[in-house]
Design an enzyme around this catalytic site. Structure first.
Site, PDB file in Angstrom:
ATOM      1  N   CYS A  68      -2.838   7.578   0.972  1.00  9.26           N
ATOM      2  CA  CYS A  68      -3.472   6.495   1.655  1.00  9.26           C
ATOM      3  C   CYS A  68      -4.609   5.778   1.254  1.00  9.26           C
ATOM      4  O   CYS A  68      -4.525   4.028   0.391  1.00  9.26           O
ATOM      5  CB  CYS A  68      -3.739   6.909   3.201  1.00  9.26           C
ATOM      6  SG  CYS A  68      -2.082   7.786   4.167  1.00  9.26           S
ATOM      7  N   HIS A 140      -9.429   2.785   7.241  1.00 11.18           N
ATOM      8  CA  HIS A 140      -9.404   4.017   6.504  1.00 11.18           C
ATOM      9  C   HIS A 140     -10.422   3.929   4.873  1.00 11.18           C
ATOM     10  O   HIS A 140      -9.975   4.202   4.240  1.00 11.18           O
ATOM     11  CB  HIS A 140      -7.886   4.457   5.673  1.00 11.18           C
ATOM     12  CG  HIS A 140      -7.402   5.796   5.930  1.00 11.18           C
ATOM     13  ND1 HIS A 140      -6.315   6.400   5.058  1.00 11.18           N
ATOM     14  CD2 HIS A 140      -8.333   7.323   6.391  1.00 11.18           C
ATOM     15  CE1 HIS A 140      -7.213   7.480   5.351  1.00 11.18           C
ATOM     16  NE2 HIS A 140      -8.190   7.931   5.987  1.00 11.18           N
TER      17      HIS A 140
END
Length: 448
Positions: A68, A140
């Site tokens: 990610c 994130h």
């Protein structure tokens, strides 16, 4: 930071009136074959398929990384994520190092991780070019306030700063509360994907009179696997994090697609559809309940199933309709593409590694031959790979060198290393040179 501010101030000038709106919808852990337009039979994705039918579908689009955070870093900076040190981040399962007085020392606080403040983000560049900027979903790229989207170029942010939070309780399994409105923790009722979809539409409605950049980084279809319309779903725990099924995954995908439909409907309602560039992709290959067919393997590997992802792009005012392209492209290309479309600039001291894709998509010429690199270095998996044209070299731990011809062997089943020693040697040399360049880069944070 002073140089960053000077650069952004220098960009503020008279701007062209025809700047397109830009919408980037980024799914998480989405399988290469999980769209109807990519051959999926058991999941309904009519709205994303519509983007392909009315725009361009890529067959050879890649994520910057097999996990990610590094891919998101590549997108938001337009450069190889290794250049700023965010290469191996993966949820809570990271070992971090920070440079202190010239030496790398362990970072004890997982929440200290973030995109280095010296990096100029895409949102900062577009904001300086006159764009309203909004991000809604999974960030994130840093938990602390200094890394928050509203401090990295976004006018508005709503979402979860880390990954894998409960879709209904909006907290991680360790109890850390996730949901933020800008810098502030906020309480909201509802399924996270629905909340993100609703805020995205609200942003379009509120900024229809000026060019805007809307970034929609979904948490779905990342674990925990929790279906929509089921608020009675038990609270996620560390043990239940990856419990799920293909049926739950299907429902999660279809709720993303529903949100794409909401966005397209709002663009049409406000008369903005024609001059809006909309892109849908994934941050890495699918995992567990996904369908990566015809690729091999999955997320967190440098095999095609971990890095090749779906991508569709629609811009009616500019791009052809219904085109399928085998042009190799990668997430960080979207950064360069969006900047070029907006007539925005980037600081010369940090040249982009991605390229503007629009000229290639408008051309009928043979796809441009390009070279991409990947590596992952975790305690249970050490891999690196290069794709150069049709050739792909993989070094998978202590196994033999592997060479594949992706034009004839997309599933990476036939090792041609012994038959093509010159090609193998060339790719290994290119990969070594790239690694040397990346490892020599100055960074604020290094993550392993």
């Amino acid at each position: 930071m002073r140089l960053v501010l000077l650069f952004l101030l220098a960009l503020c000038s008279a701007l062209p009136a025809s700047q397109p709106n830009i919408v980037f919808i980024l799914a998480d852990d989405f399988g290469y074959g999980d769209l109807g337009c990519m051959g999926c039979k058991d999941i309904a994705t009519p709205n994303i398929d519509r983007l392909a039918a009315e725009g361009i579908k890529f067959t050879d689009f890649y994520a910057n990384a097999p996990v990610c955070t590094p891919t998101r870093t590549g997108f938001i900076t337009g450069r190889w994520q290794q250049r700023c040190g965010l290469e191996y981040a993966f949820g809570y399962q990271v070992e971090q190092f920070r440079r202190v007085n010239g030496a790398w020392v362990p970072e004890q606080d997982i929440h200290a991780l973030g995109l280095p403040l010296g990096e100029v983000t895409l949102a900062q560049k577009l904001k300086a070019a006159g764009y309203a900027t909004g991000a809604f979903g999974k960030w994130h790229l840093g938990f602390k306030d200094e890394y928050n989207p509203v401090n990295r170029g976004f006018d508005e942010y709503f979402g979860e700063l880390l990954g894998h939070a409960d879709y209904y309780q909006h907290a991680y399994y360790d109890g850390t509360y996730a949901l933020r409105e800008g810098l502030q923790p906020v309480k909201r009722e509802g399924y996270f994907t629905d909340l993100v979809n609703e805020r995205s539409v609200k942003f379009i409605r509120g900024h229809s009179k000026q060019p805007f950049f809307l970034y929609v980084p979904h948490l779905a279809v990342h674990a925990p696997f929790q279906p929509p319309d089921a608020p009675e779903t038990p609270r996620v725990t560390k043990e239940s994090m990856h419990h799920g099924s293909r049926a739950i995954y299907k429902a999660m995908v279809e709720r993303i697609d529903h949100g794409v439909g909401m966005i397209l409907a709002e663009l049409e309602k406000t008369g903005l559809a024609d001059n809006t560039l909309v892109v849908f992709s994934s941050d890495n290959g699918g995992e567990r309940y996904s369908r990566n067919t015809p690729l091999f393997h999955h997320k967190a590997t440098v095999w095609e199933g971990g890095i090749r992802v779906p991508c569709v792009m629609r811009w009616p005012a500019k791009l052809p309709k219904g085109k399928v392209t085998s042009q190799m492209a990668i997430t960080m290309d979207l950064h360069a593409t969006f900047l070029a479309a907006a007539a925005a600039k980037s600081p010369p001291e940090k040249p982009l590694d991605g390229i503007d894709l629009v000229p290639l998509l408008l051309s009928d010429a043979k796809p441009l031959e390009r070279t991409f690199f990947w590596r992952i270095d975790r305690s249970n998996r050490k891999q690196k790979a290069i794709r150069h044209g049709k050739w792909k070299y993989i070094h998978d731990g202590n196994t033999m060198d592997l060479l594949f011809d992706l034009e004839t062997d997309i599933g990476e089943r036939v090792n041609l290393g012994y038959q093509q020693p010159e090609v193998l040697a060339d790719l290994k040399a290119r990969l070594k040179a790239w690694e040397s360049e990346m490892d020599a880069s100055e960074r604020d944070i290094w993550v392993r």
